[in-house]
Design a protein around this motif. Structure first.
Motif, PDB file in Angstrom:
ATOM      1  N   ARG A  50       0.620  -1.311   0.466  1.00  0.00           N
ATOM      2  CA  ARG A  50      -0.205   0.163  -0.026  1.00  0.00           C
ATOM      3  C   ARG A  50       0.880   1.353  -0.045  1.00  0.00           C
ATOM      4  O   ARG A  50       2.122   1.229   0.292  1.00  0.00           O
ATOM      5  CB  ARG A  50      -0.553   0.183   1.238  1.00  0.00           C
ATOM      6  N   HIS A  51       0.320   2.311  -0.598  1.00  0.00           N
ATOM      7  CA  HIS A  51       0.775   3.050  -0.618  1.00  0.00           C
ATOM      8  C   HIS A  51       0.002   5.144  -0.342  1.00  0.00           C
ATOM      9  O   HIS A  51      -0.013   5.386  -1.185  1.00  0.00           O
ATOM     10  CB  HIS A  51       1.393   3.641  -2.317  1.00  0.00           C
ATOM     11  N   ILE A  52       0.138   4.856   1.577  1.00  0.00           N
ATOM     12  CA  ILE A  52      -0.603   5.715   1.704  1.00  0.00           C
ATOM     13  C   ILE A  52      -0.525   7.682   1.795  1.00  0.00           C
ATOM     14  O   ILE A  52       0.907   6.827   1.335  1.00  0.00           O
ATOM     15  CB  ILE A  52      -1.028   5.475   3.091  1.00  0.00           C
ATOM     16  N   ALA A  53      -0.748   8.737   0.889  1.00  0.00           N
ATOM     17  CA  ALA A  53      -0.427   9.757   0.600  1.00  0.00           C
ATOM     18  C   ALA A  53       0.406   9.854  -0.495  1.00  0.00           C
ATOM     19  O   ALA A  53       0.993  10.361   0.099  1.00  0.00           O
ATOM     20  CB  ALA A  53      -0.444   9.914   2.199  1.00  0.00           C
ATOM     21  N   HIS A  54       0.873   8.833  -1.295  1.00  0.00           N
ATOM     22  CA  HIS A  54       1.797   9.020  -2.340  1.00  0.00           C
ATOM     23  C   HIS A  54       2.066   9.880  -2.945  1.00  0.00           C
ATOM     24  O   HIS A  54       2.875  10.903  -3.325  1.00  0.00           O
ATOM     25  CB  HIS A  54       2.177   7.743  -2.935  1.00  0.00           C
TER      26      HIS A  54
END
Length: 409
Positions: free
Chosen positions: A269-273
């Motif tokens: 996952r890449h939250i706020a990427h």
């Protein structure tokens, strides 16, 4: 005095491709002789002249010697004694080191025609390693001729690797680098340019932010290709297949840079990427002094591309904020480029290249609805200044709510 057609014009004629620019080399002449024939001198570094009628470039045959760092670190020697073979040996690739006389007789001392037939990009001499710009040029040629099956010769790739490790690439000016990068991105297969730079270690020097994406996984449900770097290459490939302009291709290359900052423990996952990537996009923009329109679109696509994908789910108020961020009222083209960049992102996924993208027409419709709200009735009601702006915003929000409801029904 003997005059020869050289370089790309010879190469492309032999490949059966259209010849656009023609360069000429003059052997056995002096500057004084060229001036006497009406040629106009250009440039201060070495003797190049413009033909008095055609305006094409004619250069005196010359040799060169490394005298400093970077693309400009050379001293040149031009004289009537310099031979055609001596002039050709200083060129980058064998396929660019051929010459023709006015009867189309080929001079090919470094076997460029053979390499054309064998689809090989090979350096002419060890002096190749003296000019760091050639790393970018070879990668660009690889992108241009990938469709014909060309590959970089292993020994040339090794020289490019040595150049990448030498520190010479850092001596390139932003302007020279951007000229090569922008031209490469507009080739038919720009993803090959990035891949070749990565293969020789130049990508981690020139664009470490892009290089950092390779090996970083994404959720397989949304990204069957999994690897963030491979996804970026695919998005770039889609942008070329769909003939997008440079602004869109640049934004496609940089849109996911934030994923390179995600801690491993949070993968895939890449939250706020999107937000994290903005400082990286800004750094790459500034490093190469990209044109303002390229810089702006790359930042906006980086920040809002997931909004584009979720367009059908966005609240009317969020949709309005998105439209305001792009100033769709005065700069409609920029929003259109954002939409197609989002579509390229959606298609740049393994097995999903032909997927439909209904978000595109939905966003276009939303922009038209917002632009369609008339100002005149609000002026007639006495609104002005900041109050007019707020009233206009309320009316646009109402219109977008109606639009959203009608699209859902």
């Amino acid at each position: 005095m003997q005059i020869y057609k050289v370089g790309g014009a010879v190469r492309d004629r032999l490949l059966g491709k259209p010849v656009t620019d023609i360069d000429w080399v003059v052997v056995g002449a002096t500057t004084e002789e060229m001036l006497a024939k009406g040629f106009r001198p250009v440039g201060a570094d070495f003797p190049v002249f413009l033909h008095p009628k055609s305006g094409e470039e004619y250069a005196l045959a010359r040799t060169e010697r490394k005298s400093g760092r970077g693309y400009g670190g050379f001293t040149f020697h031009a004289s009537p004694e310099v031979t055609l073979e001596e002039d050709l040996i200083r060129r980058d690739l064998t396929i660019n080191a051929m010459a023709e006389d006015d009867q189309q007789n080929l001079t090919d001392p470094y076997h460029g025609q053979r390499d054309l037939e064998e689809r090989i990009l090979r350096h002419v001499s060890p002096a190749f390693a003296e000019d760091p710009l050639r790393v970018l040029r070879v990668a660009r040629f690889a992108a241009r001729y990938a469709e014909l099956g060309f590959n970089v010769a292993p020994e040339t790739l090794e020289l490019m690797r040595q150049l990448s490790e030498s520190g010479e690439l850092e001596a390139l000016t932003a302007e020279r680098s951007w000229k090569e990068i922008s031209r490469a991105l507009m080739e038919d297969q720009p993803q090959v340019f990035i891949q070749v730079l990565r293969d020789c270690g130049a990508l981690k020097v020139l664009m470490p932010e892009v290089d950092a994406l390779f090996g970083v996984p994404q959720p397989e449900a949304h990204h069957p290709e999994i690897d963030s770097g491979l996804h970026t290459l695919s998005v770039l490939e889609q942008s070329a297949l769909h003939k997008q302009p440079l602004t869109v291709r640049w934004a496609c290359l940089l849109h996911d840079l934030g994923k390179g900052l995600t801690p491993e423990e949070e993968w895939p996952r890449h939250i706020a990427h999107e937000h994290k990537g903005l400082k990286l996009i800004k750094a790459v923009n500034e490093r190469f002094k990209a044109p303002k329109d390229c810089q702006e679109l790359a930042l906006l696509v980086g920040q809002y591309h997931t909004h584009g994908h979720r367009a059908l789910e966005l609240k009317a108020s969020t949709l309005l904020e998105l439209l305001q961020s792009f100033d769709v009222y005065r700069r409609p083209q920029r929003f259109e480029e954002f939409i197609v960049a989002c579509e390229m992102d959606a298609r740049g996924r393994k097995g999903l290249e032909q997927r439909s993208y209904p978000q595109a027409d939905y966003l276009r419709g939303a922009a038209n609805v917002a632009r369609g709200v008339a100002v005149q009735p609000l002026l007639e009601k006495g609104f002005k200044g900041p109050e007019l702006g707020e009233a206009l915003k309320r009316e646009r929000l109402k219109a977008l709510k109606v639009y959203k409801e009608s699209a859902a029904s």
